[in-house]
Design a protein around this motif. Sequence first.
Motif, PDB file in Angstrom:
ATOM      1  N   TRP A 126      30.195 -28.901  22.142  1.00 14.48           N
ATOM      2  CA  TRP A 126      30.952 -29.353  20.971  1.00 14.48           C
ATOM      3  C   TRP A 126      31.986 -30.392  21.373  1.00 14.48           C
ATOM      4  O   TRP A 126      32.143 -31.427  20.691  1.00 14.48           O
ATOM      5  CB  TRP A 126      31.639 -28.171  20.294  1.00 14.48           C
ATOM      6  CG  TRP A 126      30.733 -27.305  19.475  1.00 14.48           C
ATOM      7  CD1 TRP A 126      30.389 -26.002  19.717  1.00 14.48           C
ATOM      8  CD2 TRP A 126      30.045 -27.667  18.270  1.00 14.48           C
ATOM      9  NE1 TRP A 126      29.539 -25.542  18.742  1.00 14.48           N
ATOM     10  CE2 TRP A 126      29.306 -26.538  17.840  1.00 14.48           C
ATOM     11  CE3 TRP A 126      29.964 -28.845  17.518  1.00 14.48           C
ATOM     12  CZ2 TRP A 126      28.519 -26.546  16.693  1.00 14.48           C
ATOM     13  CZ3 TRP A 126      29.173 -28.864  16.370  1.00 14.48           C
ATOM     14  CH2 TRP A 126      28.463 -27.725  15.966  1.00 14.48           C
ATOM     15  N   GLN A 127      32.692 -30.146  22.477  1.00 15.60           N
ATOM     16  CA  GLN A 127      33.724 -31.085  22.911  1.00 15.60           C
ATOM     17  C   GLN A 127      33.129 -32.432  23.292  1.00 15.60           C
ATOM     18  O   GLN A 127      33.723 -33.482  23.035  1.00 15.60           O
ATOM     19  CB  GLN A 127      34.511 -30.478  24.074  1.00 15.60           C
ATOM     20  CG  GLN A 127      35.381 -29.311  23.641  1.00 15.60           C
ATOM     21  CD  GLN A 127      35.906 -28.498  24.812  1.00 15.60           C
ATOM     22  OE1 GLN A 127      35.476 -28.673  25.948  1.00 15.60           O
ATOM     23  NE2 GLN A 127      36.839 -27.592  24.528  1.00 15.60           N
ATOM     24  N   SER A 128      31.929 -32.414  23.879  1.00 14.14           N
ATOM     25  CA  SER A 128      31.259 -33.659  24.231  1.00 14.14           C
ATOM     26  C   SER A 128      30.909 -34.464  22.978  1.00 14.14           C
ATOM     27  O   SER A 128      31.077 -35.687  22.942  1.00 14.14           O
ATOM     28  CB  SER A 128      30.001 -33.353  25.045  1.00 14.14           C
ATOM     29  OG  SER A 128      29.318 -34.537  25.371  1.00 14.14           O
ATOM     30  N   ARG A 129      30.447 -33.770  21.946  1.00 15.99           N
ATOM     31  CA  ARG A 129      30.105 -34.458  20.703  1.00 15.99           C
ATOM     32  C   ARG A 129      31.353 -34.997  19.995  1.00 15.99           C
ATOM     33  O   ARG A 129      31.347 -36.100  19.437  1.00 15.99           O
ATOM     34  CB  ARG A 129      29.325 -33.519  19.783  1.00 15.99           C
ATOM     35  CG  ARG A 129      27.951 -33.144  20.349  1.00 15.99           C
ATOM     36  CD  ARG A 129      27.320 -31.971  19.639  1.00 15.99           C
ATOM     37  NE  ARG A 129      26.941 -32.297  18.269  1.00 15.99           N
ATOM     38  CZ  ARG A 129      26.392 -31.434  17.424  1.00 15.99           C
ATOM     39  NH1 ARG A 129      26.186 -30.176  17.824  1.00 15.99           N
ATOM     40  NH2 ARG A 129      26.061 -31.794  16.211  1.00 15.99           N
ATOM     41  N   ILE A 130      32.437 -34.211  20.050  1.00 17.42           N
ATOM     42  CA  ILE A 130      33.696 -34.684  19.464  1.00 17.42           C
ATOM     43  C   ILE A 130      34.194 -35.906  20.229  1.00 17.42           C
ATOM     44  O   ILE A 130      34.646 -36.895  19.630  1.00 17.42           O
ATOM     45  CB  ILE A 130      34.754 -33.564  19.493  1.00 17.42           C
ATOM     46  CG1 ILE A 130      34.322 -32.400  18.612  1.00 17.42           C
ATOM     47  CG2 ILE A 130      36.113 -34.096  19.024  1.00 17.42           C
ATOM     48  CD1 ILE A 130      35.111 -31.126  18.849  1.00 17.42           C
ATOM     49  N   SER A 131      34.096 -35.850  21.560  1.00 21.43           N
ATOM     50  CA  SER A 131      34.528 -36.986  22.383  1.00 21.43           C
ATOM     51  C   SER A 131      33.735 -38.238  22.036  1.00 21.43           C
ATOM     52  O   SER A 131      34.294 -39.346  22.004  1.00 21.43           O
ATOM     53  CB  SER A 131      34.363 -36.658  23.870  1.00 21.43           C
ATOM     54  OG  SER A 131      35.231 -35.625  24.259  1.00 21.43           O
ATOM     55  N   GLY A 132      32.436 -38.075  21.778  1.00 25.23           N
ATOM     56  CA  GLY A 132      31.623 -39.218  21.394  1.00 25.23           C
ATOM     57  C   GLY A 132      32.095 -39.839  20.091  1.00 25.23           C
ATOM     58  O   GLY A 132      32.151 -41.071  19.958  1.00 25.23           O
ATOM     59  N   ALA A 133      32.452 -38.991  19.122  1.00 23.86           N
ATOM     60  CA  ALA A 133      32.960 -39.498  17.845  1.00 23.86           C
ATOM     61  C   ALA A 133      34.292 -40.211  18.037  1.00 23.86           C
ATOM     62  O   ALA A 133      34.556 -41.245  17.411  1.00 23.86           O
ATOM     63  CB  ALA A 133      33.115 -38.347  16.852  1.00 23.86           C
ATOM     64  N   LEU A 134      35.133 -39.684  18.929  1.00 21.89           N
ATOM     65  CA  LEU A 134      36.431 -40.314  19.181  1.00 21.89           C
ATOM     66  C   LEU A 134      36.269 -41.653  19.888  1.00 21.89           C
ATOM     67  O   LEU A 134      36.956 -42.630  19.560  1.00 21.89           O
ATOM     68  CB  LEU A 134      37.312 -39.385  20.026  1.00 21.89           C
ATOM     69  CG  LEU A 134      37.775 -38.089  19.354  1.00 21.89           C
ATOM     70  CD1 LEU A 134      38.454 -37.185  20.369  1.00 21.89           C
ATOM     71  CD2 LEU A 134      38.719 -38.384  18.190  1.00 21.89           C
ATOM     72  N   THR A 135      35.364 -41.715  20.865  1.00 21.69           N
ATOM     73  CA  THR A 135      35.133 -42.961  21.590  1.00 21.69           C
ATOM     74  C   THR A 135      34.653 -44.056  20.649  1.00 21.69           C
ATOM     75  O   THR A 135      35.002 -45.236  20.812  1.00 21.69           O
ATOM     76  CB  THR A 135      34.104 -42.734  22.708  1.00 21.69           C
ATOM     77  OG1 THR A 135      34.603 -41.728  23.613  1.00 21.69           O
ATOM     78  CG2 THR A 135      33.840 -44.015  23.488  1.00 21.69           C
ATOM     79  N   ALA A 136      33.852 -43.660  19.652  1.00 22.89           N
ATOM     80  CA  ALA A 136      33.356 -44.618  18.667  1.00 22.89           C
ATOM     81  C   ALA A 136      34.335 -44.822  17.506  1.00 22.89           C
ATOM     82  O   ALA A 136      34.063 -45.610  16.605  1.00 22.89           O
ATOM     83  CB  ALA A 136      32.013 -44.138  18.130  1.00 22.89           C
ATOM     84  N   PHE A 137      35.443 -44.085  17.528  1.00 23.81           N
ATOM     85  CA  PHE A 137      36.421 -44.108  16.435  1.00 23.81           C
ATOM     86  C   PHE A 137      35.733 -43.889  15.086  1.00 23.81           C
ATOM     87  O   PHE A 137      36.013 -44.553  14.093  1.00 23.81           O
ATOM     88  CB  PHE A 137      37.226 -45.414  16.443  1.00 23.81           C
ATOM     89  CG  PHE A 137      38.059 -45.573  17.672  1.00 23.81           C
ATOM     90  CD1 PHE A 137      39.273 -44.909  17.805  1.00 23.81           C
ATOM     91  CD2 PHE A 137      37.626 -46.357  18.738  1.00 23.81           C
ATOM     92  CE1 PHE A 137      40.042 -45.029  18.956  1.00 23.81           C
ATOM     93  CE2 PHE A 137      38.373 -46.473  19.898  1.00 23.81           C
ATOM     94  CZ  PHE A 137      39.589 -45.810  20.013  1.00 23.81           C
ATOM     95  N   ASN A 138      34.821 -42.924  15.111  1.00 18.60           N
ATOM     96  CA  ASN A 138      33.991 -42.616  13.942  1.00 18.60           C
ATOM     97  C   ASN A 138      34.571 -41.384  13.244  1.00 18.60           C
ATOM     98  O   ASN A 138      34.224 -40.252  13.563  1.00 18.60           O
ATOM     99  CB  ASN A 138      32.554 -42.369  14.392  1.00 18.60           C
ATOM    100  CG  ASN A 138      31.592 -42.239  13.234  1.00 18.60           C
ATOM    101  OD1 ASN A 138      32.005 -41.956  12.095  1.00 18.60           O
ATOM    102  ND2 ASN A 138      30.314 -42.422  13.494  1.00 18.60           N
ATOM    103  N   GLU A 139      35.461 -41.598  12.281  1.00 18.62           N
ATOM    104  CA  GLU A 139      36.138 -40.478  11.632  1.00 18.62           C
ATOM    105  C   GLU A 139      35.193 -39.674  10.755  1.00 18.62           C
ATOM    106  O   GLU A 139      35.356 -38.451  10.621  1.00 18.62           O
ATOM    107  CB  GLU A 139      37.323 -40.962  10.793  1.00 18.62           C
ATOM    108  CG  GLU A 139      38.147 -39.802  10.246  1.00 18.62           C
ATOM    109  CD  GLU A 139      39.539 -40.200   9.820  1.00 18.62           C
ATOM    110  OE1 GLU A 139      40.262 -39.320   9.307  1.00 18.62           O
ATOM    111  OE2 GLU A 139      39.911 -41.364  10.000  1.00 18.62           O
ATOM    112  N   SER A 140      34.199 -40.313  10.157  1.00 20.47           N
ATOM    113  CA  SER A 140      33.259 -39.557   9.324  1.00 20.47           C
ATOM    114  C   SER A 140      32.446 -38.586  10.171  1.00 20.47           C
ATOM    115  O   SER A 140      32.165 -37.459   9.752  1.00 20.47           O
ATOM    116  CB  SER A 140      32.330 -40.507   8.564  1.00 20.47           C
ATOM    117  OG  SER A 140      31.560 -41.294   9.456  1.00 20.47           O
ATOM    118  N   GLU A 141      32.072 -38.998  11.398  1.00 19.67           N
ATOM    119  CA  GLU A 141      31.361 -38.089  12.300  1.00 19.67           C
ATOM    120  C   GLU A 141      32.291 -36.978  12.781  1.00 19.67           C
ATOM    121  O   GLU A 141      31.875 -35.821  12.894  1.00 19.67           O
ATOM    122  CB  GLU A 141      30.812 -38.863  13.502  1.00 19.67           C
ATOM    123  CG  GLU A 141      30.150 -38.004  14.582  1.00 19.67           C
ATOM    124  CD  GLU A 141      28.901 -37.272  14.121  1.00 19.67           C
ATOM    125  OE1 GLU A 141      28.381 -36.459  14.914  1.00 19.67           O
ATOM    126  OE2 GLU A 141      28.438 -37.497  12.982  1.00 19.67           O
TER     127      GLU A 141
END
Length: 321
Positions: free
Chosen positions: A116-131
């Motif tokens: 879960w943390q890896s997937r959240i980190s991916g969303a943060l790196t992409a600055f993808n708030e919807s994800e």
Amino acid sequence: MRRSTANCVLPMPVITEAEPITQADDCQGLYPIREVARLTGINPVTLRAWERRYGLIEPKRTESGHRLYSVTDIESIRLILGWLERGVAVSKVAQLLANTKPADNPQPEASEYGEWQSRISGALTAFNESELERLYGQIYSSYPVEVVFQGIFLPLWQQLSKVQDVFGRTSEWLMLDGFLRGRVQHRLQLQAADARQCVMVVAMPELCRELELLVAGLLLTRNDRVVRVLAIGQPLEELSLVCEKLEPEAVVLYASHALGTAHHRRLMRLAQTLDCSVSLAGAGSNVAQEALAGSSIGCLGSEALLMNQRLDADLKATLGS
């Protein structure tokens, strides 16, 4: 706040971002000390000292005497580091770890947290708030609130806060911090206004951040209890005035770091001015148990279940019901 070195002669380890732990086939889920040092940022000399001098970890040994560490050992090392960052002397960490073991409830495996943390980190790196919003919804609908925050989101939030000298990480941390504060505040606003009990949650000055305070308030909410989280910066000297208006059954002070002597004195003086139960919660309360023993101030701990159980006991004793 400066960390006391009276009981710790070891240099403070360099903190690195926690990496996902993947088991290697050639060592059957066990890791040599050099790999553990890479994963945790703690050098081998310190790891050996934690074992020999303080008994904090007990790695297995090969026939030739080489140390091998399990996933559980690695998670313990990260917990130890967390206590050291909160100002606790390494000589006291063993007892704190023993006193704050989570309850025997089914919990996701460490690898599940990491996924879960890896997937959240991916969303943060992409600055993808919807994800990020989508992942938050999935996690919140899948786990109890204490797992959502204490098991998944807050550890990642803490990791990012330690590596803000890496380009881009400050922006990722700010995005996650703002996102979580907004979601927790929304949850707190959904409380039943006519709940029987009122509990005020207040920050110990300089000893916690806003998100930690808000999450503590959320973890203490229940159908029969409304929790009022006062803003960071609330003067302790004015709490008697606020209590006069809100008439809480309990005031819970929150500290994620160890209290200094001045903090202890302020806490003792505060308890004498308030006509309700006064408790201390958070990681700082685990460290303060000995100093507050015999006083009227309860130490609630930092785990959600334990905090609620101890607060219930304090309220029952105070209200005489």
